[in-house]
Design a protein around this motif. Structure first.
Motif, mmCIF file in Angstrom:
data_model
loop_
_atom_site.group_PDB
_atom_site.id
_atom_site.type_symbol
_atom_site.label_atom_id
_atom_site.label_comp_id
_atom_site.label_asym_id
_atom_site.label_seq_id
_atom_site.Cartn_x
_atom_site.Cartn_y
_atom_site.Cartn_z
ATOM 1 N N LEU A 26 0.845 -1.184 0.000
ATOM 2 C CA LEU A 26 0.000 0.000 0.000
ATOM 3 C C LEU A 26 0.884 1.240 0.000
ATOM 4 O O LEU A 26 1.849 1.311 0.777
ATOM 5 C CB LEU A 26 -0.905 0.004 1.232
ATOM 6 C CG LEU A 26 -1.991 -1.080 1.288
ATOM 7 C CD1 LEU A 26 -2.757 -0.972 2.596
ATOM 8 C CD2 LEU A 26 -2.932 -0.971 0.112
ATOM 9 N N ARG A 53 0.929 2.915 3.301
ATOM 10 C CA ARG A 53 1.329 1.999 4.375
ATOM 11 C C ARG A 53 2.338 1.015 3.803
ATOM 12 O O ARG A 53 2.007 -0.131 3.511
ATOM 13 C CB ARG A 53 0.131 1.233 4.917
ATOM 14 C CG ARG A 53 -0.810 2.048 5.774
ATOM 15 C CD ARG A 53 -1.805 1.112 6.412
ATOM 16 N NE ARG A 53 -2.862 1.824 7.102
ATOM 17 C CZ ARG A 53 -3.865 1.227 7.739
ATOM 18 N NH1 ARG A 53 -3.923 -0.087 7.740
ATOM 19 N NH2 ARG A 53 -4.786 1.934 8.352
ATOM 20 N N ILE A 65 -6.511 -6.158 1.731
ATOM 21 C CA ILE A 65 -6.603 -4.731 2.038
ATOM 22 C C ILE A 65 -7.460 -4.546 3.291
ATOM 23 O O ILE A 65 -8.568 -5.088 3.375
ATOM 24 C CB ILE A 65 -7.236 -3.957 0.861
ATOM 25 C CG1 ILE A 65 -6.500 -4.299 -0.449
ATOM 26 C CG2 ILE A 65 -7.196 -2.459 1.138
ATOM 27 C CD1 ILE A 65 -5.044 -3.953 -0.457
ATOM 28 N N GLU A 72 -10.365 0.832 3.336
ATOM 29 C CA GLU A 72 -9.291 1.417 2.553
ATOM 30 C C GLU A 72 -9.697 1.551 1.084
ATOM 31 O O GLU A 72 -10.359 0.675 0.522
ATOM 32 C CB GLU A 72 -8.030 0.548 2.644
ATOM 33 C CG GLU A 72 -7.440 0.449 4.040
ATOM 34 C CD GLU A 72 -6.667 1.697 4.421
ATOM 35 O OE1 GLU A 72 -6.481 2.568 3.547
ATOM 36 O OE2 GLU A 72 -6.261 1.802 5.586
ATOM 37 N N PRO A 121 -7.479 1.537 -1.812
ATOM 38 C CA PRO A 121 -6.033 1.325 -1.935
ATOM 39 C C PRO A 121 -5.415 1.843 -3.230
ATOM 40 O O PRO A 121 -5.997 1.769 -4.301
ATOM 41 C CB PRO A 121 -5.914 -0.196 -1.872
ATOM 42 C CG PRO A 121 -7.181 -0.686 -2.488
ATOM 43 C CD PRO A 121 -8.238 0.303 -2.057
#
Length: 710
Positions: A45, A48, A65, A69, A71
């Motif tokens: 991600l 992240r 995920i 989110e 993504p």
């Protein structure tokens, strides 16, 4: 009661099902420009980076995920340009093809800013030596690699065949070497033990020339060299390698890594051996001592959550040098550390806390009695905290601090005594993305050294402006080096010839570095030109003290170093590539100062290679060379006066190497090399001449066991 328990159980099942259904699983494949699957590509991600996975043997990935989110995935692979993209909402799939990074400008670097940044966007000039380049060079330790890749760097001998560095006028005590961002304990004649930095499992090496004290404090007057270890990205890997060359020069290594669940580990062991070399001619030395080394490293990472991870490391190093039939010099290192990193919700803030330990010992083994007498120990305990806050799209504010306890016991102190001190610092840096064309970086750091009673405020300002295919960079940086415990308290009998004394009243070195760089990139070609100017105040050196009837550490008048570098490279899809680099260095020392220069004014490196890869076979043939000009210097002929000198000319030389790297089967690579093709031999072996006896041959094999079974 049973009815209540049944209701609670059903509620928990509903909540769990809701959470699972809220999660989203995406998948896809990662390939190169020709559609070949990329094995071990990193998929994460974007906001992240610690939530991610790697591709399998077919280039396929699956990533869960977290709930809520939307993504954006980031895909990266060594030697390729990273890409980002959003998975399809209908199919939950994202397939990406990566293009080769021919110029290397998509490499992520951290040394110049302490935060990840693409090389093309870094305001601070950074040189990167990639894992692929390291593999093709086939160097055992960092000295061999840097000399082959970068002009202006020379590793030579000082007294007693101790290795010393000259990087465009700066010695080993002015260039800070780091292992994964951590300092390295121990020194001999102002240089660390470069054999500790072996090249197995190195992801890349980042070199920042010029003062970097605003981020790294003392010793970063002339630059920083950061050796960065690779991470375990595949389920498991195993490698065995061996190399044998002239003078019974042997190297054996093995590494193993795994990634399973929340854990990944990387273990490496390397052993080297070299016989003594009889040079067969007169010189400052006529025999190169034989030696052997052991180097063991372990790195373990635990990803506790998608926001929190810990990295632990441990290492042991041993080197034995056959100085004579009666005595063998031994060098040992024990190192370790742990680092924790936490990313806050939203991905804009993260904090890092690290502790590191490094102990470096020296001893002499008396062969007749087998007594191993330890007479040197340097122990460093360090604690660091680092906080990053992101604002806007690319702006980063970094603040941090370090505390280090430094202990030194040395044969160079009176009665083999010991000294200790603590150092602490605090720093702040703003990394600003002003516009798509303009970026800037500014930093301040305050350092305090207890025993030297030294404090310093270092600053840095760098800017980069992009115009079409050109990038312009300019920077000012302040440098700082506190007097070491050795320089303050030394009391050493130099072979019963004279004494060397420390000086508790030494002032810290301070420097001012200015640099300008212009870079032009078009297609697969790039050219960079860099100019710089350094002024170093209160340079610490030794001078004759008539009152003490010996040498003593003193501060000297300002030292000025200026010069420029030119680098050009090109690489084509057919497999042909070439690069050339030239460095000019001018070192100005005021007449009458107790320091002479042996910096070679002209140095250059060049490389031509042809690389072709097929399904079951591939090869890369490389011709590389380095050229060092001669240098004329004044040498002092008497230790009782700095008025008696004689002119000495150190001749220039060129060294060329031809290597052939072949992939002969799945996971099996063989390297053949012929070094010093022109059969150069010095007529007289000075300390700064190469200790070669002519052309030498070497052969090596590397087996990736995991690739054989995949």
């Amino acid at each position: 009661m049973q009815t209540i328990l049944r209701k609670v159980f059903i509620a928990l099942l509903v909540m769990t099902a809701s959470a699972v259904s809220a999660q989203r699983t995406v998948n896809g494949t990662v390939t190169d420009g020709r559609g070949t699957p990329l094995i071990g590509a990193s998929v994460s991600l974007k906001h992240r980076p610690h939530t991610g996975t790697t591709t399998d043997t077919k280039g396929h990935y699956t990533l869960v995920i977290p709930a809520g989110e939307d993504p954006t995935l980031q895909v990266s692979y060594i030697g390729y340009i990273p890409r980002t993209g959003k998975p399809s909402i209908k199919t939950n799939r994202l397939d990406l093809a990566l293009n080769e990074d021919e110029t290397g400008l998509q490499t992520v670097v951290i040394t110049g800013t302490r935060t990840p940044k693409l090389l093309k966007d870094a305001p601070i000039v950074t040189k990167v030596i990639s894992a692929d380049r390291i593999k093709k060079t086939d160097a055992t330790h960092i000295g061999e690699l840097l000399q082959a890749e970068i002009p202006g760097i020379e590793f030579s001998y000082a007294m007693d065949q101790q290795v010393t560095l000259n990087m465009q006028g700066f010695g080993g005590n002015s260039v800070l070497f780091l292992q994964d961002g951590e300092r390295i304990a121990g020194e001999t004649l102002d240089n660390i033990d470069y054999n500790r930095l072996n090249m197995d499992n190195v992801e890349r090496i980042e070199i920042v020339k010029g003062a970097a004290s605003s981020l790294y404090g003392s010793n970063a007057v002339g630059g920083v060299v950061n050796v960065i270890t690779r991470d375990a990205t595949e389920p498991w890997t195993a490698n065995l390698n061996a190399r044998i060359g002239a003078h019974n020069n042997q190297r054996y290594g093995g590494s193993f890594s795994f990634k399973s669940g929340k854990f990944n580990s990387l273990t490496n062991i390397q052993h080297t051996h070299a016989d003594a070399i009889d040079l067969g001619r007169d010189g400052d030395y006529s025999t190169v001592f034989g030696s052997k080394t052991w180097n063991i490293k372990e790195r373990l990472t635990f990803n506790a959550t998608d926001r929190l991870n810990f990295t632990g490391r441990a290492g042991y190093y041993f080197r034995e040098r056959d100085k004579s039939a009666d005595t063998r010099n031994r060098y040992r290192s024990f190192s370790g550390g742990i680092k924790g990193r936490y990313s806050f919700a939203g991905g804009k803030d993260d904090i890092e806390v690290a502790y590191s330990f490094d102990q470096y010992d020296k001893s002499d083994l008396i062969t007749s009695s087998r007594n191993d007498i330890r007479d040197y120990s340097n122990v460093q305990n360090s604690l660091r905290a680092l906080y990053n806050h992101k604002t806007g799209r690319k702006n980063v504010l970094t603040v941090g601090g370090d505390y280090m306890r430094d202990y030194l016991m040395s044969y160079q102190f009176e009665n083999n005594g010991s000294k200790r001190q603590y150092t602490c610092d605090a720093f702040a840096q703003a990394d600003l993305h002003v516009t798509d064309k303009l970026s800037a970086i500014a930093g301040l750091r305050y350092d305090y050294y207890s025993e030297a009673r030294a404090n310093n405020l270092s600053s840095k300002l760098g800017m980069m402006y992009k115009v079409g295919n050109c990038s312009l960079r300019g920077s000012y940086s302040g440098g700082f080096r506190a007097p070491t415990l050795k320089e303050m308290y030394m009391s050493f009998d130099m072979a019963s010839i004279f004494m060397i004394y420390g000086n508790e009243n030494l002032k810290p070195e301070r420097s001012h570095n200015f640099s300008l760089l212009a870079e032009y990139i078009k297609g697969r070609c790039s050219v960079t030109v860099t100019g710089y100017y350094n002024k170093v105040d209160n340079r610490i050196t030794t001078a004759w003290n008539k009152a003490l009837n010996g040498m003593q550490y003193v501060n000297m008048a300002p030292l000025k170093i200026s010069g420029f570098d030119v680098n050009a490279q090109v690489k084509y899809p057919c497999g042909f590539g070439a690069s050339a680099s030239y460095a000019y260095t001018h070192e100005h020392i005021k007449a009458g100062e107790p320091l002479t220069s042996s910096t070679r004014p002209h140095t250059a490196t060049a490389r031509i290679e042809y690389d072709r890869q097929w399904k079951s076979y591939g090869f890369c043939i490389t011709l590389s060379g380095r050229f060092l000009s001669g240098v004329t210097t004044d040498e002092y002929t008497s230790v009782s006066s700095y008025e008696e000198t004689s002119r000495q000319r150190y001749p220039g030389y060129a060294m060329w190497k031809l290597s052939l790297a072949q992939r002969i089967a799945k996971g099996v690579n063989i390297t053949l090399a012929a070094d010093n093709l022109l059969n150069y031999r010095p007529s007289y072996y000075y300390n700064n001449s190469p200790s070669t006896t002519g052309t030498t041959l070497a052969a090596g094999i590397s087996v990736d066991i995991d690739k054989i079974f995949k």
